[in-house]
Design an enzyme around this catalytic site. Structure first.
Site, PDB file in Angstrom:
ATOM      1  N   HIS A  39       0.814  -1.221   0.000  1.00  0.00           N
ATOM      2  CA  HIS A  39       0.000   0.000   0.000  1.00  0.00           C
ATOM      3  C   HIS A  39       0.846   1.268   0.000  1.00  0.00           C
ATOM      4  O   HIS A  39       0.341   2.349  -0.302  1.00  0.00           O
ATOM      5  CB  HIS A  39      -0.996  -0.004   1.174  1.00  0.00           C
ATOM      6  CG  HIS A  39      -0.407   0.310   2.516  1.00  0.00           C
ATOM      7  ND1 HIS A  39      -0.138  -0.647   3.460  1.00  0.00           N
ATOM      8  CD2 HIS A  39      -0.059   1.490   3.086  1.00  0.00           C
ATOM      9  CE1 HIS A  39       0.346  -0.080   4.548  1.00  0.00           C
ATOM     10  NE2 HIS A  39       0.416   1.232   4.347  1.00  0.00           N
ATOM     11  N   ASP A  48      -0.047  -7.606   1.525  1.00  0.00           N
ATOM     12  CA  ASP A  48       0.317  -6.191   1.562  1.00  0.00           C
ATOM     13  C   ASP A  48       1.833  -6.020   1.661  1.00  0.00           C
ATOM     14  O   ASP A  48       2.339  -5.157   2.389  1.00  0.00           O
ATOM     15  CB  ASP A  48      -0.376  -5.472   2.718  1.00  0.00           C
ATOM     16  CG  ASP A  48      -0.283  -3.945   2.600  1.00  0.00           C
ATOM     17  OD1 ASP A  48       0.016  -3.452   1.487  1.00  0.00           O
ATOM     18  OD2 ASP A  48      -0.488  -3.246   3.617  1.00  0.00           O
ATOM     19  N   GLY A 100       3.269   6.885   7.839  1.00  0.00           N
ATOM     20  CA  GLY A 100       4.650   7.033   7.386  1.00  0.00           C
ATOM     21  C   GLY A 100       5.545   5.910   7.865  1.00  0.00           C
ATOM     22  O   GLY A 100       6.617   5.672   7.310  1.00  0.00           O
ATOM     23  N   ASN A 101       5.104   5.193   8.922  1.00  0.00           N
ATOM     24  CA  ASN A 101       5.860   4.040   9.409  1.00  0.00           C
ATOM     25  C   ASN A 101       5.651   2.793   8.554  1.00  0.00           C
ATOM     26  O   ASN A 101       6.445   1.846   8.615  1.00  0.00           O
ATOM     27  CB  ASN A 101       5.454   3.688  10.839  1.00  0.00           C
ATOM     28  CG  ASN A 101       6.284   4.394  11.889  1.00  0.00           C
ATOM     29  OD1 ASN A 101       5.771   5.219  12.640  1.00  0.00           O
ATOM     30  ND2 ASN A 101       7.583   4.090  11.944  1.00  0.00           N
ATOM     31  N   SER A 102       4.569   2.763   7.779  1.00  0.00           N
ATOM     32  CA  SER A 102       4.228   1.560   7.019  1.00  0.00           C
ATOM     33  C   SER A 102       5.390   1.101   6.148  1.00  0.00           C
ATOM     34  O   SER A 102       5.984   1.901   5.417  1.00  0.00           O
ATOM     35  CB  SER A 102       3.015   1.819   6.135  1.00  0.00           C
ATOM     36  OG  SER A 102       1.846   1.916   6.901  1.00  0.00           O
ATOM     37  N   LEU A 158      -7.606 -24.739  -3.189  1.00  0.00           N
ATOM     38  CA  LEU A 158      -8.587 -25.822  -3.168  1.00  0.00           C
ATOM     39  C   LEU A 158      -9.797 -25.508  -4.030  1.00  0.00           C
ATOM     40  O   LEU A 158     -10.368 -26.372  -4.678  1.00  0.00           O
ATOM     41  CB  LEU A 158      -9.073 -26.053  -1.732  1.00  0.00           C
ATOM     42  CG  LEU A 158      -8.367 -27.094  -0.873  1.00  0.00           C
ATOM     43  CD1 LEU A 158      -9.004 -27.140   0.512  1.00  0.00           C
ATOM     44  CD2 LEU A 158      -8.420 -28.460  -1.528  1.00  0.00           C
ATOM     45  N   GLY A 159     -10.209 -24.252  -4.024  1.00  0.00           N
ATOM     46  CA  GLY A 159     -11.394 -23.860  -4.774  1.00  0.00           C
ATOM     47  C   GLY A 159     -12.677 -24.035  -3.992  1.00  0.00           C
ATOM     48  O   GLY A 159     -13.673 -24.545  -4.507  1.00  0.00           O
ATOM     49  N   VAL A 160     -12.648 -23.603  -2.719  1.00  0.00           N
ATOM     50  CA  VAL A 160     -13.851 -23.645  -1.887  1.00  0.00           C
ATOM     51  C   VAL A 160     -13.981 -22.320  -1.133  1.00  0.00           C
ATOM     52  O   VAL A 160     -12.991 -21.657  -0.842  1.00  0.00           O
ATOM     53  CB  VAL A 160     -13.817 -24.791  -0.851  1.00  0.00           C
ATOM     54  CG1 VAL A 160     -13.957 -26.138  -1.520  1.00  0.00           C
ATOM     55  CG2 VAL A 160     -12.539 -24.742  -0.009  1.00  0.00           C
TER      56      VAL A 160
END
Length: 407
Positions: free
Chosen positions: A24, A54, A128-130, A185-187
């Site tokens: 982000h 992220d 700003g820490n991200s 898996l597709g569930v």
């Protein structure tokens, strides 16, 4: 309008200039610039991003090797250990704040929740820490500062960092191939509630409930999994809950064959599944949109309404061939929910107008009369587990499992 500017943080983790940061921080930026501790500025190359966690990896270059941070083992952290958060809060470069690990394996809300279990810290983390590092007292990176819990937008004593164990795993894949490939898996899965556990003979809620299968060609569908199954083990290891299953499958190699133990109608079964590739967040709209059918083609013709059982608090109608076709029921069966009474048991269950009730407590429903007869035999305190068909705008028809206890 004038271009918007933002500030974030990152940490150099390789002498060749590879930098770990948050996705982000660079998302949507037309230009990214990196200012290092010695005041020099670089325009980085974006190596890869992973919206699910992220995290992002970017790279800066120069003739000489860069000083870099050593990665630590977040699994060795204990609650109460001292840590330092380093970054540029409010643009104040090279700021260091101190605190402790307040909790581990913390889950927050959001679309990335299945892949994010955070370290919680009271070291001050602000805008700003991200993307900056959380380090132990040996200077090793044990986390990437990512979120804060706040009602003001600023630090309120609760910050979250992605653990280094996850960051290293994502970093290695992004550097190697520019993307992260996850097992699939597709569930659609959801937590097992006490009524569902009791109906299936489980002593306590555990495992992951299969709410629906994503498509007929998914790995789960080919292995025979169905709505209402409870996955309790994967390769012999117990599955704690739906988040645990999603995270563990995603961490496995694409193409790997795993053994699943699951509960269906109170009986145990085992099947083998060859994992596929999990669609990226950009390509997937996997969370069902809880909307009733939209548009003329999705609306069934008006039918004469019939009242449902008073304990349920819903008006029901017979299923028409049109509705059966729209929801891919395979036959004209079930009972359509037309109206929901406020503060009723139906509302508590999560029923919505347009839902078609297919089964209640494993008993197939073929008409509204079946629902009435079944509810006549239920009393206060009885469990109800209901499978419904639901049309989701932009996603298509799916199945949902609703559960509750009659008040």
């Amino acid at each position: 309008g004038r271009p918007r500017r933002g500030t974030g943080s990152g940490v150099i983790v390789d002498p060749e200039g590879y930098i770990l940061t948050n996705y982000h921080v660079i998302r949507g930026a037309s230009t990214v610039r990196v200012k290092t501790f010695d005041g020099k500025t670089y325009v980085p190359e974006v190596i890869g991003v992973d919206p699910e966690t992220d995290l992002a990896v970017i790279k800066i270059s120069r003739g000489d090797p860069f000083p870099y941070a050593r990665m630590g083992d977040s699994n060795k952290l204990r609650v109460g250990d001292w840590v330092l958060a380093i970054g540029s809060p409010f643009g104040l470069e090279q700021t260091v704040t101190a605190g402790i690990i307040s909790a581990k394996d913390r889950v927050t809300d959001g679309e990335n929740a299945p892949f994010q279990r955070f370290l919680q810290t009271d070291a001050a983390i602000n805008p700003g820490n991200s993307g900056g590092p959380l380090v132990n007292l040996m200077g090793e990176v044990v986390g990437i500062n990512t979120q804060i819990s706040t009602s003001t937008g600023y630090f309120n004593g609760v910050g979250f960092a992605l653990p280094s164990s996850l960051a290293v795993e994502v970093y290695n894949q992004l550097v190697r191939r520019g993307r992260v490939a996850r097992g699939y898996l597709g569930v659609y899965v959801k937590p097992v509630t006490p009524p569902i556990a009791r109906l299936n003979g489980l002593k306590e809620p555990q495992g992951a409930l299969v709410e629906s299968v994503t498509d007929p060609e998914s790995p789960a569908a080919r292995a025979g999994l169905q709505t209402g199954d409870i996955i309790v083990e994967i390769d012999g290891e117990p599955v704690r809950d739906s988040r645990d299953l999603t995270r563990r499958v995603a961490s496995m190699d694409v193409g790997r064959t795993v053994r699943l133990k699951y509960i269906r109608d109170g009986r145990e079964y085992v099947t083998s599944v060859k994992l596929g590739v999990r669609p990226s967040l950009a390509d997937r709209r996997e969370e069902p949109l809880r909307d009733e059918p939209r548009g003329k083609n999705a609306q069934p013709p008006e039918e004469k309404k019939s009242s449902g059982p008073s304990r349920l608090g819903a008006t029901l109608e017979p299923v028409t061939p049109h509705v059966a076709d729209v929801l891919k029921l395979g036959a004209v069966r079930g009972a359509i929910v037309r109206e929901i009474e406020e503060e009723s048991f139906a509302e508590t269950l999560g029923l919505m107008p347009g839902d078609v009730i297919l089964s209640i407590n494993r008993v197939e429903i073929r008409s509204p009369e079946d629902v009435k007869r079944l509810f006549e035999g239920l009393r206060s305190g009885d469990d109800v587990v209901m499978i419904v068909a639901r049309a989701n705008r932009g996603v298509g028809p799916s199945r949902s499992v609703l559960s509750g206890t009659i008040p």
